[in-house]
Design an enzyme around this catalytic site. Sequence first.
Site, PDB file in Angstrom:
ATOM      1  N   GLU A 114     -63.169  -9.737   2.907  1.00  0.00           N
ATOM      2  CA  GLU A 114     -62.239  -9.418   1.821  1.00  0.00           C
ATOM      3  C   GLU A 114     -62.485 -10.311   0.601  1.00  0.00           C
ATOM      4  O   GLU A 114     -63.139 -11.354   0.712  1.00  0.00           O
ATOM      5  CB  GLU A 114     -60.794  -9.568   2.291  1.00  0.00           C
ATOM      6  N   LYS A 168     -50.070 -17.107   8.796  1.00  0.00           N
ATOM      7  CA  LYS A 168     -49.592 -18.440   8.439  1.00  0.00           C
ATOM      8  C   LYS A 168     -48.151 -18.634   8.864  1.00  0.00           C
ATOM      9  O   LYS A 168     -47.344 -17.700   8.833  1.00  0.00           O
ATOM     10  CB  LYS A 168     -49.695 -18.645   6.931  1.00  0.00           C
TER      11      LYS A 168
HETATM   12  N1  PSU Z   1     -53.070 -14.955   4.231  1.00  0.00           N
HETATM   13  C1  PSU Z   1     -53.754 -16.083   3.981  1.00  0.00           C
HETATM   14  N2  PSU Z   1     -54.557 -16.159   2.884  1.00  0.00           N
HETATM   15  C2  PSU Z   1     -54.714 -15.095   2.045  1.00  0.00           C
HETATM   16  C3  PSU Z   1     -53.995 -13.893   2.329  1.00  0.00           C
HETATM   17  C4  PSU Z   1     -53.198 -13.878   3.421  1.00  0.00           C
HETATM   18  O1  PSU Z   1     -53.631 -17.026   4.734  1.00  0.00           O
HETATM   19  O2  PSU Z   1     -55.453 -15.201   1.059  1.00  0.00           O
HETATM   20  C5  PSU Z   1     -54.188 -12.691   1.452  1.00  0.00           C
HETATM   21  C6  PSU Z   1     -54.932 -11.585   2.212  1.00  0.00           C
HETATM   22  O3  PSU Z   1     -55.794 -10.931   1.315  1.00  0.00           O
HETATM   23  C7  PSU Z   1     -53.825 -10.669   2.661  1.00  0.00           C
HETATM   24  C8  PSU Z   1     -52.891 -10.760   1.481  1.00  0.00           C
HETATM   25  O4  PSU Z   1     -54.241  -9.348   2.899  1.00  0.00           O
HETATM   26  O5  PSU Z   1     -52.919 -12.135   1.106  1.00  0.00           O
HETATM   27  C9  PSU Z   1     -51.489 -10.319   1.805  1.00  0.00           C
HETATM   28  O6  PSU Z   1     -50.734 -10.299   0.632  1.00  0.00           O
HETATM   29  P1  PSU Z   1     -49.360  -9.474   0.547  1.00  0.00           P
HETATM   30  O7  PSU Z   1     -48.397 -10.213   1.431  1.00  0.00           O
HETATM   31  O8  PSU Z   1     -48.969  -9.518  -0.878  1.00  0.00           O
HETATM   32  O9  PSU Z   1     -49.672  -8.090   1.042  1.00  0.00           O
END
Ligand code: PSU
Length: 301
Positions: free
Chosen positions: A24, A157
């Site tokens: 990603e 996390k």
């Molecule tokens: N979790 C992490 N680091 C990240 C992300 C998630 O520890 O960089 C990123 C990933 O790309 C994940 C996104 O798909 O954040 C999720 O964001 P949202 O909650 O806005 O969908």
Amino acid sequence: MSVVAVSEEVRHALDHNIPVVALESTIIAHGLPRPSNVEAAQGWEAQIRSGGGVPATVAIIDGVPRVGLSESELELIAMTEVPKASVRDIPIVMGQGLSGATTVASTAFIAQAAGVRVFATGGLGGVHRGASESFDESADIPILATTPITVVSAGVKSILDIGATLERCETSSIPILGYQTTTFPAFWLRESPFALDWRVDSPEEVAAIMSSRDSLGLRSGLIVANPVPADQQWDPITHDRILAQALHEAHEAGIRGHDVTPFLLAFIQQNSAGESLKVNLDLVTNNVAVALAIATAWTKR
Ligand code: PSU
Ligand code: MN
């Protein structure tokens, strides 16, 4: 899907049954500080190539969703301000001719459309703490419910509501396989308080489960939960202390809604003397290794 541009290297690999691993770009653009983000992204690509596979980093470049980036495209994502693009944002970024970094949801969607079956990331998005009031849940879960790709991640996390995230995956019929573990990992830590129902010990088992899923015509993704090795995890006591401080500071400062996650992550990064960042880089490297092994086992079926 013809609007997705597949690089020559990835096309060749897909046509010749060479293992392909999707990566990603939100983690590159927004998850890691510059310039360690470029070095890390290039390192993961090199790791896949030296293991006999082909990396398929996904991003939207000048309005085109791309699977497999050139060096300059990777640098563009890493070094310039580009929006974070989940699935709802893909048509907007395309229509406006812009570039965007893809999340787990949008990377899975675009990679799968190109025929890529395995994807390595760091952590998944999930259900946020307080979601029963804020409704803040990542689109990663509903998109994985309908996107047949295998995602290797180190769990989610601890700033998220891990229990609620697991419940959502169950409701959405997204299987979670503990990789050599029966405990769901918590990103920086090997273990969260949550047990998993299913464990696998080899890449071949994952490939067999992917095959069974396909044979049933199921369209769900598969999560492989791969804990960071014990000697690379963050010290749990330090982790718990800094997380508690971060949550307290966010509350005191009246941080709400979408600002909470960036606030917590910045606080944790600034107050961990580089430790949380090192664990973050190491766990992705481990996930890339497991994803490559699964992609390799998949090509042998
Ligand atoms: N979790 C992490 N680091 C990240 C992300 C998630 O520890 O960089 C990123 C990933 O790309 C994940 C996104 O798909 O954040 C999720 O964001 P949202 O909650 O806005 O969908
Ligand atoms: Mn959100």
